[in-house]
Design an enzyme around this catalytic site. Structure first.
Site, PDB file in Angstrom:
ATOM      1  N   ASP A  71       1.619  18.848  18.382  1.00 53.25           N
ATOM      2  CA  ASP A  71       1.664  20.176  18.967  1.00 53.25           C
ATOM      3  C   ASP A  71       1.715  21.188  17.824  1.00 53.25           C
ATOM      4  O   ASP A  71       2.048  20.837  16.687  1.00 53.25           O
ATOM      5  CB  ASP A  71       2.923  20.278  19.840  1.00 53.25           C
ATOM      6  CG  ASP A  71       3.174  21.684  20.361  1.00 53.25           C
ATOM      7  OD1 ASP A  71       2.248  22.279  20.930  1.00 53.25           O
ATOM      8  OD2 ASP A  71       4.295  22.183  20.185  1.00 53.25           O
ATOM      9  N   ASP A  73       2.817  25.144  18.121  1.00 50.95           N
ATOM     10  CA  ASP A  73       3.905  26.134  18.156  1.00 50.95           C
ATOM     11  C   ASP A  73       5.279  25.467  18.210  1.00 50.95           C
ATOM     12  O   ASP A  73       5.536  24.605  19.059  1.00 50.95           O
ATOM     13  CB  ASP A  73       3.742  27.058  19.359  1.00 50.95           C
ATOM     14  CG  ASP A  73       2.467  27.882  19.283  1.00 50.95           C
ATOM     15  OD1 ASP A  73       2.554  29.109  19.198  1.00 50.95           O
ATOM     16  OD2 ASP A  73       1.368  27.280  19.281  1.00 50.95           O
ATOM     17  N   GLY A 161      -1.180  24.491  23.468  1.00 48.78           N
ATOM     18  CA  GLY A 161      -1.299  25.382  24.619  1.00 48.78           C
ATOM     19  C   GLY A 161      -1.403  26.815  24.165  1.00 48.78           C
ATOM     20  O   GLY A 161      -1.435  27.732  24.989  1.00 48.78           O
ATOM     21  N   LYS A 205      -3.882  17.827  26.830  1.00 55.96           N
ATOM     22  CA  LYS A 205      -3.400  17.284  25.555  1.00 55.96           C
ATOM     23  C   LYS A 205      -3.520  15.761  25.539  1.00 55.96           C
ATOM     24  O   LYS A 205      -3.972  15.168  24.545  1.00 55.96           O
ATOM     25  CB  LYS A 205      -1.944  17.709  25.315  1.00 55.96           C
ATOM     26  CG  LYS A 205      -1.775  19.175  24.947  1.00 55.96           C
ATOM     27  CD  LYS A 205      -0.329  19.483  24.566  1.00 55.96           C
ATOM     28  CE  LYS A 205      -0.196  20.885  23.999  1.00 55.96           C
ATOM     29  NZ  LYS A 205       1.133  21.151  23.428  1.00 55.96           N
TER      30      LYS A 205
END
Length: 273
Positions: A71, A73, A161, A205
């Site tokens: 991921d 962030d 995202g 994802k």
């Protein structure tokens, strides 16, 4: 026998741990390993020593690892990009609250993203450059982890995202192999408050992990997935090894590995047998 790791090079602490749990110490280059046939409460050790401890899953084979997917962030980087973009509209507290609830798994991700992006409508696209240049930093140990993966010929990817403006630049700057994220729609140099194409949510994802495995003929068990929020759980479940990095409780309790104190380079400890 079970093996667990102390993600620290402090010998004095390692000796205390060994005595506390009656386990045999093995000193490694970057950490200590312990073997025991006793029941070990890792949460108690984490609380007592304020350091990272993890069991080494029996199914994990460092030599077979072929891909790490992270991921972005609050995992690979230090910020939630959408919150920092919103700061330029004086809406950071409102957007950050929605982000937090979504990451805790308390809001539908797709709806929450649309709600947050809508609040960005009218912002000049130049704010993206300002966020990347002035606020975004790679989290501690991130560059070292990517360099290590390269030395082992392990592919790396970021899936988010968040937005392609940031994932594309980050991929180039630190040398990742692949990236995927949402596309912010821009008209006349301003954000429209919409995204283009499909939303990169939890399912997307996980699909990205499968896509990369198919591309390189990897098995999912050869993948390490790293995340911090609820929308990372799907890809973490399909991966051979899941790592929760300074994660929300809903993620940490479901992950194979939890890093709550150290940096991303602590993942390297898993390879130093």
């Amino acid at each position: 026998m079970k093996t667990f790791i102390l993600h620290s090079q402090d010998l004095s602490i390692a000796k205390l741990v060994s005595k506390k749990v009656d386990a045999v110490i093995q000193q490694k280059r970057t950490h200590f390993r312990f073997t025991t046939n006793k029941i070990i409460d890792l949460d108690a050790l984490r609380e007592a020593f304020k350091l990272d401890f993890n069991f080494v899953p029996a199914s994990f084979s460092p030599n077979q690892t072929a891909l790490l997917v992270s991921d972005m962030d609050s995992t690979l980087i230090n910020i939630e990009c959408i919150d920092e973009i919103a700061d330029f509209a004086n809406l950071k507290p409102q957007v950050a609250k929605i982000t937090e609830l979504a990451m805790q798994g308390e809001l539908d991700f797709d709806a929450s993203l649309a709600q947050r992006v809508a609040l960005l409508k009218g912002l000049d696209v130049s704010v993206l450059e300002k966020v990347y240049t002035n606020k975004l930093q790679v989290n501690a140990g991130g560059r070292e982890l990517i360099d290590f993966l390269k030395s082992k010929h392990i592919k790396s990817a970021v899936v988010s995202g968040g937005f392609t403006y940031f994932t594309d630049r980050l991929t180039k700057d630190i040398g990742l192999d692949y990236s995927r994220a949402n596309i912010l729609e821009v008209e006349n140099g301003c954000l429209t408050g919409l995204t283009q194409g499909g939303i990169i949510n939890a399912k997307a994802k996980a699909d990205f992990v499968h896509e990369l495995c198919q591309k390189h003929t990897f098995d999912a068990i050869q993948v390490i997935a790293v995340g911090d929020g609820a929308n990372d759980l799907a890809m973490m479940k399909v991966a051979g090894l899941s790592v929760a990095y300074h994660a929300k409780p809903i993620v940490a309790k479901q992950a194979d590995i939890s890093i709550n104190v150290g940096g991303l380079d602590k993942i390297i400890d898993l390879f130093d047998e």
